[in-house]
Motif scaffolding. Structure first.
Motif, PDB file in Angstrom:
ATOM      1  N   GLN A  21       0.808  -1.213   0.000  1.00 40.63           N
ATOM      2  CA  GLN A  21       0.000   0.000   0.000  1.00 40.63           C
ATOM      3  C   GLN A  21       0.839   1.260   0.000  1.00 40.63           C
ATOM      4  O   GLN A  21       0.637   2.147  -0.820  1.00 40.63           O
ATOM      5  N   SER A 104       5.487  -2.073  -6.983  1.00 36.79           N
ATOM      6  CA  SER A 104       5.694  -0.726  -6.444  1.00 36.79           C
ATOM      7  C   SER A 104       7.131  -0.557  -5.970  1.00 36.79           C
ATOM      8  O   SER A 104       7.744   0.490  -6.162  1.00 36.79           O
ATOM      9  N   LEU A 170      -5.181   1.072 -10.500  1.00 34.83           N
ATOM     10  CA  LEU A 170      -5.327   2.528 -10.504  1.00 34.83           C
ATOM     11  C   LEU A 170      -6.644   2.930 -11.168  1.00 34.83           C
ATOM     12  O   LEU A 170      -7.440   3.662 -10.589  1.00 34.83           O
TER      13      LEU A 170
ATOM     14  N   LEU B 109       0.479   5.360  -5.602  1.00 38.89           N
ATOM     15  CA  LEU B 109      -0.819   5.850  -5.138  1.00 38.89           C
ATOM     16  C   LEU B 109      -1.968   4.902  -5.408  1.00 38.89           C
ATOM     17  O   LEU B 109      -3.089   5.152  -4.958  1.00 38.89           O
ATOM     18  N   ASP B 110      -1.700   3.804  -6.128  1.00 44.59           N
ATOM     19  CA  ASP B 110      -2.829   3.007  -6.578  1.00 44.59           C
ATOM     20  C   ASP B 110      -3.605   2.361  -5.432  1.00 44.59           C
ATOM     21  O   ASP B 110      -4.723   1.913  -5.624  1.00 44.59           O
ATOM     22  N   ASP B 111      -3.026   2.323  -4.255  1.00 43.78           N
ATOM     23  CA  ASP B 111      -3.766   1.785  -3.108  1.00 43.78           C
ATOM     24  C   ASP B 111      -3.955   2.798  -1.992  1.00 43.78           C
ATOM     25  O   ASP B 111      -4.216   2.428  -0.843  1.00 43.78           O
ATOM     26  N   GLN B 112      -3.810   4.073  -2.293  1.00 50.61           N
ATOM     27  CA  GLN B 112      -3.941   5.097  -1.267  1.00 50.61           C
ATOM     28  C   GLN B 112      -4.990   6.129  -1.676  1.00 50.61           C
ATOM     29  O   GLN B 112      -4.676   7.097  -2.376  1.00 50.61           O
ATOM     30  N   ARG B 117      -4.464  10.481  -5.374  1.00 51.63           N
ATOM     31  CA  ARG B 117      -4.819   9.346  -6.211  1.00 51.63           C
ATOM     32  C   ARG B 117      -5.846   9.759  -7.261  1.00 51.63           C
ATOM     33  O   ARG B 117      -5.707   9.424  -8.446  1.00 51.63           O
ATOM     34  N   ASP B 118      -6.849  10.510  -6.824  1.00 49.24           N
ATOM     35  CA  ASP B 118      -7.875  10.955  -7.768  1.00 49.24           C
ATOM     36  C   ASP B 118      -7.250  11.707  -8.935  1.00 49.24           C
ATOM     37  O   ASP B 118      -7.617  11.503 -10.089  1.00 49.24           O
ATOM     38  N   VAL B 121      -5.522   9.323 -11.226  1.00 49.55           N
ATOM     39  CA  VAL B 121      -6.482   8.565 -12.028  1.00 49.55           C
ATOM     40  C   VAL B 121      -6.925   9.400 -13.222  1.00 49.55           C
ATOM     41  O   VAL B 121      -6.955   8.928 -14.365  1.00 49.55           O
TER      42      VAL B 121
END
Lengths: 193, 193
Positions: A21, A104, A170, B109-112, B117-118, B121
Motif C-alpha cells: 500500500q 511498487s 489505478l 498511489l494506486d492503493d492510497q 490518487r484521484d 487517475v
DNA sequence: TCCGTTTTAGCACGACCGTTCGTTACGGCG
DNA sequence: CGCCGTAACGAACGGTCGTGCTAAAACGGA
C-alpha cells in the motif's frame, strides 16, 4: 525460539501487505507494531534496523512469490502449458487484495542506490531469467519459434503485467484481466512455431 | 507577485525531480527547502500544506509532459506518423535523468485513496484517451485496421513503456530502448491495415 | 523615493520517526 | 523447583516531520 520465528513471520506478512500500500519506504515501525499488536521495541528487536526489516520483507515476499507462482507453474508440462500456467498464476498473484509488493518496490527503488535496490535488481534479473528459460523450454519442445528471443518475450509479458496493474488497481478497469490475457495470447501466437 | 511565481516554479521543478527519486510520499518539505535554498517556512508559505504541494507537483509535471510529449506529437500528420512521434517523445521523456515521475506515482498511489490518487487517475484516464484518440485518427486515415481496439492498443503500448522503465532504470539494460522500440513496431504492424 | 504588498526567514509546537536501554514475562531443561 | 535464554515491553533519546505565528526583508507601482 519457535515462538520468535512465528511472530517474525507474522510481522513480515503484515509488512509485505503494508508495503504494497504505502511502499517499502512508507513502511513505519510504529504503524507496523500497532497493526501486529506488538510494541515498537519488541518488534524492532527482531530485525535490528529498519533496513534489514525492509530487506527481509523483500526476501519473505520473494519466497511467497516463488511458492505461489513459480513452483506450481514448473509442475506443468514443459513449453506452452507451463508458460500459460505461469502467466495465469502471476495474474492471480497481482490481483489479490493489495497487489504485488514487488511492482511498487521496483519503481520506488529504481533511483535509490543501496542494498534494497540491489536486492530488487537481483530479484528482477532472476524473474526475467525464469520467464525466458520457460520460454526456451517451449522452443525445445517445438511450441515456439526457434528464432524468437526469450528475453524479448520476458520483456513483453512483463509489460503486459505492469499495464494490467495500472488498469486494474489505478483505473479500476474491470476489463483489465481480459485485456492482459488477450495481449498475452497475442504474444504467444506471435511466438508460436 | 512575479517573483513568487518564479520561485514557485523552481520549487515545483525541483520537487518533480525529487519525487521521481523518492516518490511523492517521500517528498519532504525540509529536504526540498534545502535543495532550493529556501527556509522550510518560506517554502511552505507557497503551498499551505504538503498535500497541495504534492498536488501542484502532479499538476506542474503534467503540464511539462503535455508540452514535451503530447503537443509536439500533435503537430505531426494524423495517423501513424503522429503515433510514432508520440511514442518516440514518450521514450525520451522516460529516459531523462530521473525518469518519469508519473510512473512511480501511479504505482505508489494506486492503493492510497485521496485527492492525490484521484488526480493521478484523471491523468491516467486522459493519457489513455489521448493515445486511443491518436490511434483512432490512424484508423480514419486508413493506416490502422478498422476492427482494432484503440483502448487495447493504448493498454499495450503503456505496457511497453512500463517494461522499458524497469529494464532501463532498474536493470540498467542498455538494450531497453531497442526492445521497447521493437515491441512498439510489432504492435504497429499488428494494427496495420 | 516612499508605501503597500508580496515574499521570505526565524522560531516554536506537538507528533512521530528509528533506535537504545534496562527490565520484565515466558518456556523448556536440569 | 530453580535456572536461563528468548521474547516482549515501557520509557526515553535525538532528530525530523508538517505546520503555525510573527517579524523582517524584498519587491513593484506611484
Amino acid at each position: 525460539m519457535r515462538k520468535g520465528e512465528a511472530t517474525r513471520s507474522t510481522i513480515l506478512d503484515e509488512a509485505s501487505r503494508l508495503a504494497s500500500q504505502v511502499g517499502l519506504g512508507g513502511l513505519t515501525i510504529g504503524s507496523l507494531a500497532t497493526q501486529t499488536e506488538l510494541s515498537k521495541s519488541g518488534l524492532f528487536a527482531h530485525f535490528g534496523s529498519k533496513e534489514s526489516l525492509q530487506l527481509e520483507v523483500i526476501e519473505h515476499t520473494s519466497e511467497r512469490f516463488t511458492a505461489a507462482v513459480i513452483r506450481p507453474a514448473l509442475k506443468e508440462p514443459r513449453g506452452e502449458p507451463r508458460m500459460r500456467k505461469l502467466f495465469e498464476l502471476w495474474l492471480e498473484w497481482g490481483s489479490v487484495e493489495f497487489g504485488c509488493p514487488f511492482i511498487s518496490a521496483a519503481f520506488e527503488l529504481d533511483d535509490q542506490p543501496g542494498p534494497l535496490r540491489d536486492r530488487m535488481v537481483r530479484n528482477q534479473r532472476d524473474w526475467v531469467d525464469t520467464i525466458s528459460m520457460i520460454f526456451s523450454g517451449g522452443v525445445t519442445e517445438g511450441h515456439f519459434r526457434a528464432d524468437a528471443d526469450p528475453i524479448q518475450f520476458a520483456f513483453d509479458i512483463e509489460g503486459v503485467m505492469l499495464a494490467f496493474t495500472i488498469a486494474s488497481r489505478l483505473l479500476g478497469d474491470p476489463a483489465a484481466a481480459a485485456r492482459a490475457t488477450g495481449s498475452f495470447e497475442r504474444l504467444l501466437a506471435a511466438a508460436a512455431a
